[in-house]
Enzyme design. Sequence first.
Site, PDB file in Angstrom:
ATOM      1  N   LYS A   1      -1.141  -6.941  -9.315  1.00 27.38           N
ATOM      2  CA  LYS A   1      -2.125  -7.009  -8.220  1.00 27.38           C
ATOM      3  C   LYS A   1      -1.742  -5.956  -7.186  1.00 27.38           C
ATOM      4  O   LYS A   1      -0.859  -6.154  -6.371  1.00 27.38           O
ATOM      5  CB  LYS A   1      -2.144  -8.404  -7.572  1.00 27.38           C
ATOM      6  CG  LYS A   1      -3.468  -8.665  -6.905  1.00 27.38           C
ATOM      7  CD  LYS A   1      -3.516  -8.969  -5.450  1.00 27.38           C
ATOM      8  CE  LYS A   1      -2.807  -8.361  -4.362  1.00 27.38           C
ATOM      9  NZ  LYS A   1      -3.539  -7.322  -3.619  1.00 27.38           N
TER      10      LYS A   1
ATOM     11  N   GLU B   1       8.823  -4.040  13.033  1.00 27.33           N
ATOM     12  CA  GLU B   1       8.650  -2.935  12.086  1.00 27.33           C
ATOM     13  C   GLU B   1       7.322  -2.256  12.419  1.00 27.33           C
ATOM     14  O   GLU B   1       6.262  -2.852  12.239  1.00 27.33           O
ATOM     15  CB  GLU B   1       8.625  -3.474  10.644  1.00 27.33           C
ATOM     16  CG  GLU B   1       8.484  -2.366   9.630  1.00 27.33           C
ATOM     17  CD  GLU B   1       8.309  -2.875   8.204  1.00 27.33           C
ATOM     18  OE1 GLU B   1       7.632  -3.907   8.017  1.00 27.33           O
ATOM     19  OE2 GLU B   1       8.837  -2.231   7.289  1.00 27.33           O
TER      20      GLU B   1
ATOM     21  N   CYS C   1       9.430   1.829   3.363  1.00 28.10           N
ATOM     22  CA  CYS C   1      10.318   0.711   3.688  1.00 28.10           C
ATOM     23  C   CYS C   1      11.732   1.212   3.949  1.00 28.10           C
ATOM     24  O   CYS C   1      12.555   0.517   4.525  1.00 28.10           O
ATOM     25  CB  CYS C   1      10.335  -0.292   2.559  1.00 28.10           C
ATOM     26  SG  CYS C   1      10.961   0.424   1.048  1.00 28.10           S
TER      27      CYS C   1
ATOM     28  N   GLU D   1      -4.977  -3.757  -1.949  1.00 29.45           N
ATOM     29  CA  GLU D   1      -6.415  -3.459  -1.941  1.00 29.45           C
ATOM     30  C   GLU D   1      -6.725  -2.142  -1.230  1.00 29.45           C
ATOM     31  O   GLU D   1      -7.824  -1.620  -1.340  1.00 29.45           O
ATOM     32  CB  GLU D   1      -7.216  -4.617  -1.330  1.00 29.45           C
ATOM     33  CG  GLU D   1      -6.809  -5.036   0.068  1.00 29.45           C
ATOM     34  CD  GLU D   1      -5.682  -6.066   0.106  1.00 29.45           C
ATOM     35  OE1 GLU D   1      -4.666  -5.871  -0.596  1.00 29.45           O
ATOM     36  OE2 GLU D   1      -5.800  -7.044   0.862  1.00 29.45           O
TER      37      GLU D   1
ATOM     38  N   PHE E   1       0.813  -1.220   0.000  1.00 25.53           N
ATOM     39  CA  PHE E   1       0.000   0.000   0.000  1.00 25.53           C
ATOM     40  C   PHE E   1       0.843   1.264   0.000  1.00 25.53           C
ATOM     41  O   PHE E   1       0.366   2.339  -0.377  1.00 25.53           O
ATOM     42  CB  PHE E   1      -0.943   0.008   1.221  1.00 25.53           C
ATOM     43  CG  PHE E   1      -0.266   0.437   2.497  1.00 25.53           C
ATOM     44  CD1 PHE E   1      -0.100   1.782   2.801  1.00 25.53           C
ATOM     45  CD2 PHE E   1       0.237  -0.501   3.391  1.00 25.53           C
ATOM     46  CE1 PHE E   1       0.539   2.184   3.970  1.00 25.53           C
ATOM     47  CE2 PHE E   1       0.881  -0.110   4.559  1.00 25.53           C
ATOM     48  CZ  PHE E   1       1.036   1.240   4.841  1.00 25.53           C
TER      49      PHE E   1
ATOM     50  N   SER F   1       5.227  -6.986   3.447  1.00 24.48           N
ATOM     51  CA  SER F   1       5.789  -7.295   4.762  1.00 24.48           C
ATOM     52  C   SER F   1       6.586  -8.610   4.698  1.00 24.48           C
ATOM     53  O   SER F   1       6.353  -9.457   3.822  1.00 24.48           O
ATOM     54  CB  SER F   1       4.667  -7.396   5.777  1.00 24.48           C
ATOM     55  OG  SER F   1       3.745  -8.388   5.370  1.00 24.48           O
TER      56      SER F   1
END
Length: 511
Positions: A188, A396, A296, A191, A164, A241
């Site tokens: 993909k 994290e 990240c 969402e 995301f 992740s």
Amino acid sequence: MTSTIDDRAETTPGTVPTLYHWAGGARLEGASGRTSEVTNPATGAVTAHLPLASDDEAAAVVAAAKAAFPAWRDTSLTKRTQILFRFRELLNARAGELAEIITSEHGKVLSDAAGEVARGQEVVEFACGIPHLLKGSATENASTKIDVHSIRQPLGVVGIISPFNFPAMVPMWFFPIAIATGNTVVLKPSEKVPTAALWIAELWREAGLPDGVFNVLHGDKTAVDHLLTNPDVKSISFVGSTPIARYVYETGTAHGKRVQALGGAKNHMVVLPDADLDLAADQAINAGFGSAGERCMAVSALVAVGDIADTLVDKIAERARGLRTGDGTRNTDMGPLVTKAAQERVSGYIDAGEQAGATVVVDGRTGTYDADGDGFFVGPTLLDHVGTDMTVYTDEIFGPVLSVLRVDTYDQAVQLVNANPYGNGTALFTHDGGAARRFSNEVEVGMIGINVPVPVPMAYYSFGGWKNSLFGDTHAHGSEGVHFFTRGKVVTTRWPDPSHAGLNLGFPTNT
Ligand code: NAD
């Protein structure tokens, strides 16, 4: 061109639009009956319903990509490059639209969203040079009157599964090179931030990309599992992740696919006693709280070496208290977190850090925010005296929480960084060139900044971490990206010559 944004404008005011998959150059309405909600994190409002693909729908999108592959593979490099250049021009002209979409679904401030688009565009520009990047090598007379040349060919349908936090840039780490090298793509997206992918699909169509070369499949684990197991999908480029990255790597490779799975991170910024502490404080703020820490490459652990810690913490705290948090479309420095769940999770980590003995120097759990509605805000948070056993350090957090760890020596700092299971990015702040060189040599991390807090490599280098931050051998974009999306062939050639006639069953040697 009919864009998703236009579509939204066309919907009756007050109604929430339903999005769609994109297959073979056309909308594919979701039919699984499963949907998720897309929200504007700054207001909490639901902005779209997203269809989550069934296994059959995922198969249909892959089939569209497969059907487009033979013609695209055989399309000349000249034509492919022309389309890439057109895509670049369109994106340059309309980058602002994409940035607005990113802000509306992710929450990051508009200038940050524009920066994300620009970093993605760099990969498009890199891919525009694909004729040069795809050149093989040739050897004349490798053996007497035998020539050898090497070529690289596309894989087929390639799957890209994105997180995301970079709705445009992370997919763009992969698809420009995948397309330029002759593959067809099924993206993909996350969402939580699906609209950027649909906007990009429309842009490709406008740029003249043939139908089916770029496809968008929306969904959750069902869609991901389909991509991981469908034999027509030849490779997976995943970013997300660490637990999911490991799962994707193991499942994808078990199904014979080439997989690069980029995972989570815990990035350290080490500040040596000789560093410019004002510069270090500025950069700690930028790297710790930019994009609300949802990067990240965000710095989440600041390692203060020697007796500078008190001064440095004061400088960072002063700056953090001055940050404006609110709706990213307004005059703010930092936006909300992506979901209510993320907001609660991050607040929970701050609670846990405090209970474990960390000092909460700046507390983002409460505050006032420049936004309407009920957004998912956590303000900038600075924790001092953090220990390596506290969850604020071991996990994290992916939020605007900067933890300060204090050590006495350079060696202790490097040991701390190297003991961490993640190895995405790290930065050293110092004036000492020798220390910087030693750090670059010794630290077990994939991307290193010297007085640069977020050392994201340029598109012509490759992006990727070590250890739990990347599963697979190949980093993203740059020459490694070209390598990932192609496979090599070596052709050994002899044109018939009567002087070479005759049988010889021995293993070929060079004569
Ligand atoms: P995530 O792992 O929750 O989701 C990533 C993708 O996996 C999404 O497309 C999601 O739909 C899918 N997914 C989620 N759960 C799944 C499941 N159980 N099975 C199969 N697929 C599943 O990650 P996120 O929250 O979207 O993104 C944030 C994470 O991504 C952070 O850990 C961050 O460090 C990481 N990230 C890493 C890099 C990098 O370069 N290493 C870059 C960006 C983000």
